[in-house]
Scaffold this active site. Structure first.
Site, mmCIF file in Angstrom:
data_model
loop_
_atom_site.group_PDB
_atom_site.id
_atom_site.type_symbol
_atom_site.label_atom_id
_atom_site.label_comp_id
_atom_site.label_asym_id
_atom_site.label_seq_id
_atom_site.Cartn_x
_atom_site.Cartn_y
_atom_site.Cartn_z
ATOM 1 N N HIS A 23 1.192 -0.580 0.085
ATOM 2 C CA HIS A 23 -0.021 -0.341 -0.184
ATOM 3 C C HIS A 23 0.563 0.998 0.213
ATOM 4 O O HIS A 23 2.203 1.495 0.328
ATOM 5 C CB HIS A 23 -1.125 -0.085 1.191
ATOM 6 C CG HIS A 23 -2.454 -0.809 1.253
ATOM 7 N ND1 HIS A 23 -2.202 -2.324 1.244
ATOM 8 C CD2 HIS A 23 -3.620 -0.627 0.888
ATOM 9 C CE1 HIS A 23 -3.697 -2.746 0.525
ATOM 10 N NE2 HIS A 23 -4.410 -1.442 0.553
ATOM 11 N N PRO A 24 0.535 2.406 -0.439
ATOM 12 C CA PRO A 24 0.871 3.039 -0.719
ATOM 13 C C PRO A 24 1.173 3.572 0.248
ATOM 14 O O PRO A 24 0.105 3.955 1.168
ATOM 15 C CB PRO A 24 0.184 3.901 -1.563
ATOM 16 C CG PRO A 24 -0.741 4.507 -1.904
ATOM 17 C CD PRO A 24 -0.734 2.912 -0.914
ATOM 18 N N SER A 44 -5.335 3.767 -5.609
ATOM 19 C CA SER A 44 -5.466 5.267 -4.874
ATOM 20 C C SER A 44 -5.521 5.948 -5.020
ATOM 21 O O SER A 44 -5.686 7.085 -3.603
ATOM 22 C CB SER A 44 -3.817 4.363 -4.380
ATOM 23 O OG SER A 44 -3.959 2.960 -3.983
ATOM 24 N N GLU A 83 -8.898 7.350 -4.737
ATOM 25 C CA GLU A 83 -9.007 7.152 -2.869
ATOM 26 C C GLU A 83 -8.179 8.192 -2.009
ATOM 27 O O GLU A 83 -8.709 9.430 -1.088
ATOM 28 C CB GLU A 83 -8.703 5.884 -2.477
ATOM 29 C CG GLU A 83 -9.818 5.108 -2.819
ATOM 30 C CD GLU A 83 -9.715 3.661 -2.971
ATOM 31 O OE1 GLU A 83 -9.715 2.918 -3.047
ATOM 32 O OE2 GLU A 83 -7.902 3.306 -2.067
ATOM 33 N N GLN A 84 -7.216 9.325 -2.172
ATOM 34 C CA GLN A 84 -6.328 9.585 -1.472
ATOM 35 C C GLN A 84 -6.554 11.329 -1.966
ATOM 36 O O GLN A 84 -7.082 12.734 -0.950
ATOM 37 C CB GLN A 84 -5.391 9.893 -1.775
ATOM 38 C CG GLN A 84 -3.884 8.682 -1.413
ATOM 39 C CD GLN A 84 -2.647 8.670 -0.746
ATOM 40 O OE1 GLN A 84 -2.175 9.983 -0.534
ATOM 41 N NE2 GLN A 84 -2.248 7.264 -0.879
ATOM 42 N N PHE A 132 1.283 3.405 7.003
ATOM 43 C CA PHE A 132 0.076 3.791 7.667
ATOM 44 C C PHE A 132 -1.132 3.339 6.931
ATOM 45 O O PHE A 132 -1.127 4.038 5.713
ATOM 46 C CB PHE A 132 -0.036 4.903 8.531
ATOM 47 C CG PHE A 132 -1.224 4.886 9.105
ATOM 48 C CD1 PHE A 132 -1.331 4.653 10.022
ATOM 49 C CD2 PHE A 132 -2.250 6.241 8.103
ATOM 50 C CE1 PHE A 132 -2.714 5.206 10.641
ATOM 51 C CE2 PHE A 132 -3.105 6.153 8.671
ATOM 52 C CZ PHE A 132 -3.613 6.097 9.824
ATOM 53 N N VAL A 157 -9.348 5.670 3.206
ATOM 54 C CA VAL A 157 -9.497 6.954 3.406
ATOM 55 C C VAL A 157 -10.925 7.491 2.619
ATOM 56 O O VAL A 157 -11.256 8.110 3.419
ATOM 57 C CB VAL A 157 -8.285 7.627 1.841
ATOM 58 C CG1 VAL A 157 -8.378 8.865 1.654
ATOM 59 C CG2 VAL A 157 -6.989 7.446 2.780
#
Length: 175
Positions: free
Chosen positions: A68-69, A85, A88-89, A120, A124
């Protein structure tokens, strides 16, 4: 949108191609879950995906989390960031951090990685739906989770990853 009947009718290869991105850079999860078909509904499919992760053991689980990023990276910094991602971010404003917010994310990410040797992970999209500024919620949650132990944090990361996959799945398959 696909129906659950459509999902159950897919070949294993098409199933992996369609659902391999539900779990970040980890098509092995979809491959394992494909064997549990037919699914009665989307929730049964999600349970099969989650079970595949739980049955994989700690080494594969940690590799999944590490795929995961890191949250709060500057745009264009992470060439491995998937379209999912990125979207989502962006929904939480993580693509529009002020210099101070970026520095706080950077410090928290470093502390978290130093303690747990993984990024972490938080769902999100769920955070963005809470009403408080998502960036603040995420940073507060990072600080809170830094106080936990390694086993509890791995479990929490896996729960968050299941939540991410669940939302991604519901974008593809009718409930």
């Amino acid at each position: 949108m696909m129906s659950i009947a459509d999902v159950n009718a897919l070949s294993v290869e098409d199933f992996i191609r369609t659902f391999g991105a539900l779990y970040e850079h980890s098509p092995w999860v979809a491959e394992a879950a494909a064997q549990a078909r037919p699914f009665a509904d989307v929730d049964a499919m999600l349970r099969a995906l989650s079970k595949a992760v739980r049955d994989a053991g700690p080494t594969a689980q940690k590799a999944l989390v590490r795929s995961h990023p890191e949250l709060g990276h500057r745009a264009g910094v992470d060439p491995d960031l998937t379209a999912e991602s990125t979207s989502e971010q962006a929904s939480a404003g993580l693509d529009r951090l002020t210099p101070a917010e970026y520095e706080r994310f950077r410090a928290l990410n470093d502390l978290y990685h130093d303690k747990f040797a993984m990024p972490f992970v938080i769902c999100v999209r769920r955070v963005a739906a809470q009403g408080r500024p998502p960036k603040t919620v995420i940073m507060d949650e990072m600080e809170r989770r830094l106080n936990g132990g390694a086993d509890a944090e791995l479990n929490e990361a896996l729960l968050q990853i299941d939540a991410i996959a669940g939302l991604r799945l519901k974008d593809l398959v009718e409930s």
